[in-house]
Design a protein around this motif. Structure first.
Motif, PDB file in Angstrom:
ATOM      1  N   ALA A  59     117.982  11.886 -30.821  1.00  0.00           N
ATOM      2  CA  ALA A  59     118.470  12.821 -29.797  1.00  0.00           C
ATOM      3  C   ALA A  59     119.849  12.391 -29.308  1.00  0.00           C
ATOM      4  O   ALA A  59     120.734  13.230 -29.117  1.00  0.00           O
ATOM      5  CB  ALA A  59     117.495  12.892 -28.633  1.00  0.00           C
ATOM      6  N   SER A  60     120.045  11.110 -29.142  1.00  0.00           N
ATOM      7  CA  SER A  60     121.342  10.594 -28.700  1.00  0.00           C
ATOM      8  C   SER A  60     122.436  10.934 -29.708  1.00  0.00           C
ATOM      9  O   SER A  60     123.521  11.380 -29.340  1.00  0.00           O
ATOM     10  CB  SER A  60     121.264   9.079 -28.499  1.00  0.00           C
ATOM     11  N   THR A  61     122.118  10.753 -30.990  1.00  0.00           N
ATOM     12  CA  THR A  61     123.068  11.090 -32.053  1.00  0.00           C
ATOM     13  C   THR A  61     123.364  12.588 -32.046  1.00  0.00           C
ATOM     14  O   THR A  61     124.514  13.005 -32.152  1.00  0.00           O
ATOM     15  CB  THR A  61     122.518  10.656 -33.425  1.00  0.00           C
ATOM     16  N   MET A  62     122.324  13.376 -31.884  1.00  0.00           N
ATOM     17  CA  MET A  62     122.473  14.836 -31.866  1.00  0.00           C
ATOM     18  C   MET A  62     123.381  15.277 -30.719  1.00  0.00           C
ATOM     19  O   MET A  62     124.271  16.111 -30.903  1.00  0.00           O
ATOM     20  CB  MET A  62     121.093  15.479 -31.716  1.00  0.00           C
ATOM     21  N   VAL A  63     123.179  14.703 -29.549  1.00  0.00           N
ATOM     22  CA  VAL A  63     124.002  15.044 -28.384  1.00  0.00           C
ATOM     23  C   VAL A  63     125.451  14.639 -28.636  1.00  0.00           C
ATOM     24  O   VAL A  63     126.376  15.391 -28.328  1.00  0.00           O
ATOM     25  CB  VAL A  63     123.434  14.375 -27.111  1.00  0.00           C
ATOM     26  N   GLY A  64     125.641  13.468 -29.229  1.00  0.00           N
ATOM     27  CA  GLY A  64     126.996  13.009 -29.519  1.00  0.00           C
ATOM     28  C   GLY A  64     127.707  13.879 -30.531  1.00  0.00           C
ATOM     29  O   GLY A  64     128.851  14.294 -30.321  1.00  0.00           O
ATOM     30  N   ILE A  65     127.028  14.189 -31.628  1.00  0.00           N
ATOM     31  CA  ILE A  65     127.624  15.006 -32.689  1.00  0.00           C
ATOM     32  C   ILE A  65     127.902  16.425 -32.205  1.00  0.00           C
ATOM     33  O   ILE A  65     128.911  17.029 -32.554  1.00  0.00           O
ATOM     34  CB  ILE A  65     126.714  15.026 -33.941  1.00  0.00           C
ATOM     35  N   SER A  66     127.005  16.959 -31.380  1.00  0.00           N
ATOM     36  CA  SER A  66     127.148  18.348 -30.918  1.00  0.00           C
ATOM     37  C   SER A  66     128.315  18.525 -29.950  1.00  0.00           C
ATOM     38  O   SER A  66     128.770  19.639 -29.739  1.00  0.00           O
ATOM     39  CB  SER A  66     125.858  18.815 -30.246  1.00  0.00           C
ATOM     40  N   GLY A  67     128.754  17.439 -29.336  1.00  0.00           N
ATOM     41  CA  GLY A  67     129.859  17.522 -28.403  1.00  0.00           C
ATOM     42  C   GLY A  67     129.467  17.758 -26.960  1.00  0.00           C
ATOM     43  O   GLY A  67     130.325  17.854 -26.095  1.00  0.00           O
ATOM     44  N   ILE A  68     128.170  17.830 -26.662  1.00  0.00           N
ATOM     45  CA  ILE A  68     127.780  18.089 -25.272  1.00  0.00           C
ATOM     46  C   ILE A  68     127.579  16.801 -24.474  1.00  0.00           C
ATOM     47  O   ILE A  68     127.318  16.852 -23.283  1.00  0.00           O
ATOM     48  CB  ILE A  68     126.530  18.986 -25.167  1.00  0.00           C
ATOM     49  N   GLY A  69     127.723  15.656 -25.119  1.00  0.00           N
ATOM     50  CA  GLY A  69     127.557  14.383 -24.425  1.00  0.00           C
ATOM     51  C   GLY A  69     128.481  14.237 -23.233  1.00  0.00           C
ATOM     52  O   GLY A  69     128.102  13.691 -22.199  1.00  0.00           O
ATOM     53  N   ALA A  70     129.689  14.741 -23.350  1.00  0.00           N
ATOM     54  CA  ALA A  70     130.651  14.644 -22.247  1.00  0.00           C
ATOM     55  C   ALA A  70     130.163  15.423 -21.024  1.00  0.00           C
ATOM     56  O   ALA A  70     130.362  14.995 -19.893  1.00  0.00           O
ATOM     57  CB  ALA A  70     132.012  15.150 -22.691  1.00  0.00           C
ATOM     58  N   GLU A  71     129.508  16.567 -21.253  1.00  0.00           N
ATOM     59  CA  GLU A  71     128.966  17.356 -20.146  1.00  0.00           C
ATOM     60  C   GLU A  71     127.901  16.573 -19.393  1.00  0.00           C
ATOM     61  O   GLU A  71     127.815  16.628 -18.172  1.00  0.00           O
ATOM     62  CB  GLU A  71     128.313  18.647 -20.655  1.00  0.00           C
ATOM     63  N   LEU A  72     127.081  15.845 -20.147  1.00  0.00           N
ATOM     64  CA  LEU A  72     125.970  15.118 -19.548  1.00  0.00           C
ATOM     65  C   LEU A  72     126.404  13.831 -18.873  1.00  0.00           C
ATOM     66  O   LEU A  72     125.672  13.267 -18.085  1.00  0.00           O
ATOM     67  CB  LEU A  72     124.928  14.781 -20.620  1.00  0.00           C
ATOM     68  N   LYS A  73     127.584  13.389 -19.204  1.00  0.00           N
ATOM     69  CA  LYS A  73     128.065  12.115 -18.675  1.00  0.00           C
ATOM     70  C   LYS A  73     128.367  12.196 -17.184  1.00  0.00           C
ATOM     71  O   LYS A  73     127.978  11.319 -16.422  1.00  0.00           O
ATOM     72  CB  LYS A  73     129.306  11.690 -19.453  1.00  0.00           C
ATOM     73  N   ASP A  74     129.055  13.241 -16.766  1.00  0.00           N
ATOM     74  CA  ASP A  74     129.523  13.314 -15.387  1.00  0.00           C
ATOM     75  C   ASP A  74     129.037  14.533 -14.620  1.00  0.00           C
ATOM     76  O   ASP A  74     128.982  14.503 -13.403  1.00  0.00           O
ATOM     77  CB  ASP A  74     131.059  13.290 -15.353  1.00  0.00           C
ATOM     78  N   ASP A  75     128.729  15.618 -15.309  1.00  0.00           N
ATOM     79  CA  ASP A  75     128.310  16.838 -14.625  1.00  0.00           C
ATOM     80  C   ASP A  75     126.855  16.702 -14.178  1.00  0.00           C
ATOM     81  O   ASP A  75     126.199  15.718 -14.409  1.00  0.00           O
ATOM     82  CB  ASP A  75     128.466  18.049 -15.543  1.00  0.00           C
TER      83      ASP A  75
END
Length: 190
Positions: A59-75
């Motif tokens: 799941a972590s890899t999927m979030v990173g590859i999909s590009g939404i990791g940045a949204e989850l980091k601070d928002d």
């Protein structure tokens, strides 16, 4: 004459504060320092918490590859339903590989966003929403779809847009910008 007296009183107070702060034994100080160090090492935001759990590496890899990791980091705050590695292993592996390697990340991002709900809901909040909905709660995802939540006994069961049912197997994993619920299946939009 007034200034030297103030200086003397301030110096005495400083010595007293220093003496009070050093009243811990060496063993107590070591325990205190270890606790501070352990707290400093703990991940804080959703992305970091998921990355720190080895059972959620897919799941972590999927979030990173999909590009939404940045949204989850601070928002946030968000409620996140994240599947275990075992859940991803039950998927068609060719399909999973295609999703992860495809240059167009739109579908992967859509799947990742389907497990995200705006707002911070712990297990008690979800159970209340289910009770308030006469046994069913509809949770709107960031992807735009809906996850149907019900209770089977005390277990929260989620139904995705494709009609698949998954169980919350670990609830209320806290982070600085939301709550994570670990599930035993992959939630998919229609």
């Amino acid at each position: 004459m007034n200034t030297p007296i103030k200086l003397l009183i301030a110096s005495a107070a400083l010595v007293a504060v220093t003496a009070c702060s050093s009243e811990m034994s060496e063993e107590e100080q070591a325990i205190y320092d270890a606790r501070l160090a352990e707290e400093a090492k703990k991940p804080t935001n959703l992305t970091a918490v998921v990355q720190a759990n080895p059972d959620l590496s897919t799941a972590s890899t999927m979030v990173g590859i999909s590009g939404i990791g940045a949204e989850l980091k601070d928002d946030g705050p968000f409620t996140v339903f994240v599947a275990t590695n075992d859940a991803f292993n039950k998927m068609d592996q060719e399909r999973l590989s295609d999703l992860m390697s495809n240059e167009d990340k739109t579908e992967l991002a859509s799947i990742a966003r389907f497990g995200l709900v705006e707002g911070d809901m712990n297990a008690a909040d979800i159970a209340k929403a289910i009770a308030d909905g006469d046994g069913t709660a509809s949770l709107t995802t960031l992807q735009g779809g809906a996850i149907k939540a019900t209770l089977e006994g005390e277990k929260v069961v989620l139904e995705d847009g494709a009609g698949n049912k998954v169980n919350v197997i670990e609830a209320d994993v806290e982070s600085s910008n939301g709550t994570i619920h670990i599930i035993d299946g992959v939630l998919m939009p229609k």
